[in-house]
Design an enzyme around this catalytic site. Structure first.
Site, PDB file in Angstrom:
ATOM      1  N   SER A  60      43.041  38.113  39.905  1.00  0.00           N
ATOM      2  CA  SER A  60      42.531  38.894  41.023  1.00  0.00           C
ATOM      3  C   SER A  60      43.367  38.585  42.250  1.00  0.00           C
ATOM      4  CB  SER A  60      41.059  38.551  41.291  1.00  0.00           C
ATOM      5  OG  SER A  60      40.953  37.251  41.854  1.00  0.00           O
ATOM      6  N   LYS A  61      42.998  39.207  43.344  1.00  0.00           N
ATOM      7  CA  LYS A  61      43.740  38.984  44.592  1.00  0.00           C
ATOM      8  C   LYS A  61      43.593  37.552  45.107  1.00  0.00           C
ATOM      9  CE  LYS A  61      43.430  43.851  45.919  1.00  0.00           C
ATOM     10  NZ  LYS A  61      42.831  44.285  44.651  1.00  0.00           N
ATOM     11  N   ARG A  62      42.630  36.807  44.548  1.00  0.00           N
ATOM     12  CA  ARG A  62      42.478  35.402  44.943  1.00  0.00           C
ATOM     13  C   ARG A  62      43.621  34.540  44.429  1.00  0.00           C
ATOM     14  NH1 ARG A  62      37.287  36.648  43.052  1.00  0.00           N
ATOM     15  NH2 ARG A  62      37.765  35.554  41.110  1.00  0.00           N
ATOM     16  N   ASP A  63      44.282  35.006  43.363  1.00  0.00           N
ATOM     17  CA  ASP A  63      45.355  34.223  42.764  1.00  0.00           C
ATOM     18  C   ASP A  63      46.655  34.500  43.507  1.00  0.00           C
ATOM     19  OD1 ASP A  63      43.849  33.114  40.420  1.00  0.00           O
ATOM     20  OD2 ASP A  63      43.603  35.245  40.009  1.00  0.00           O
TER      21      ASP A  63
END
Length: 307
Positions: free
Chosen positions: A239-242
């Site tokens: 996800s964009k968290r990575d």
């Protein structure tokens, strides 16, 4: 875009190019609170940088525009009117689950099955509820046991759902007037003559709902290919968290497009070992039978080597 997004875009692009088809880029910016023009510009810049061009769509044009969903409200209004004439649509005054109706639902979201509470409201109850808040609109699905929606996915094989049991009556327009993802993509794919859709397997459960909509609207459905997700060692989808898997981060670090595509192609079974390769070179090697069915674990040392 994170690498999971890139992997999906790559396989869609390769499938089209291998068949000599037409690739359409549609910007699905239904939710004005989450979709900013800057995000669209960045996405298109990333795709061009990777060499994943498109034949019709935003920034290119074509016969079926506009290619931004935020500009296609009249198309959705026409389809809604067609459904409403068949008494398939009813007003719903429940608040839960509305906020995400305009977004593509993922399997990990745990969306609850709707109880059908507002389906049975009396005219008096509807009038009372309407004084308190504007309704969303739901699509009535067949009663349990009456119908099952089945199809054969081009990559994963047979799949079926009983809509009443597995999702219940689902939202097609939010109370703020924003059309839901499930409804808008069907209206758009039908209007644009889309014949193939490639997307992550976390959207597999969306397909029966969409096929039901195609049936009600009397439109031909495209062929669906649901692909494995790129996941962490713990099994969580990227996800964009990575941030380390973010394309902006990789570009800043000096990675080349061919390096990223080669790494993804090796993970996806298209190359026996990692090498730098262009998208057009990969198109000659593409075959759906090479792509894994199960989710793909991105190794911890994925970013090592080239940089």
């Amino acid at each position: 875009m994170h690498l999971g997004n890139v992997f999906c875009a790559l396989l869609a692009w390769l499938s089209v190019r291998a068949q000599g088809g037409t690739l359409v880029l549609r910007i699905e910016d239904l939710d004005p609170g989450r979709c900013k023009p800057a995000y669209t510009a960045q996405l298109e810049d990333d795709l061009r940088w990777l060499g994943l061009d498109w034949d019709e769509g935003d920034g290119v044009g074509g016969p079926d525009g506009p290619y931004r969903q935020s500009l296609r409200t009249p198309v959705y209004a026409d389809c809604l009117e067609a459904l409403s004439k068949r008494t398939q649509v009813y007003a719903c005054y429940c608040k839960r689950s509305e906020l995400h109706a305009a977004q593509a639902p993922h399997a990990s979201d745990g969306t609850p099955v709707y109880s059908g509470r507002c389906r049975a409201l009396s005219p008096r109850e509807r009038a009372e509820q309407a004084q308190r808040r504007a309704p969303s609109l739901r699509l009535r699905v067949p009663e349990p046991g009456q119908d099952r929606v089945a199809f054969t996915d081009g990559h994963l094989g047979p799949y079926a759902e009983n809509l009443a049991r597995d999702c219940g009556d689902f939202i097609i327009r939010r109370s703020d007037g924003v059309y839901a993802y499930q409804f808008a993509v069907v209206a758009d794919d039908a209007a644009m003559g889309i014949t193939e859709v490639v997307r992550g397997r976390d959207l597999l459960s969306s397909t029966p709902r969409q096929l039901y909509l195609y049936r009600l609207l009397g439109k031909p459905a495209p062929r669906f290919y649901h692909i494995p997700l790129l996941v962490t060692a713990e099994g969580r989808r990227l996800s964009k968290r990575d941030r380390g898997m973010d394309l902006g981060y990789l570009r800043q670090r000096g990675w080349h497009p061919e390096e990223i595509l080669g790494r993804l192609a090796q993970l996806g079974g298209l190359l026996p070992s990692e090498e730098a390769i262009s998208a057009y070179e990969l198109a000659r090697l593409f075959d759906w039978s090479k792509i894994p069915v199960e989710n793909i674990v991105v190794p911890e040392d994925f970013l090592n080597g080239f940089r």
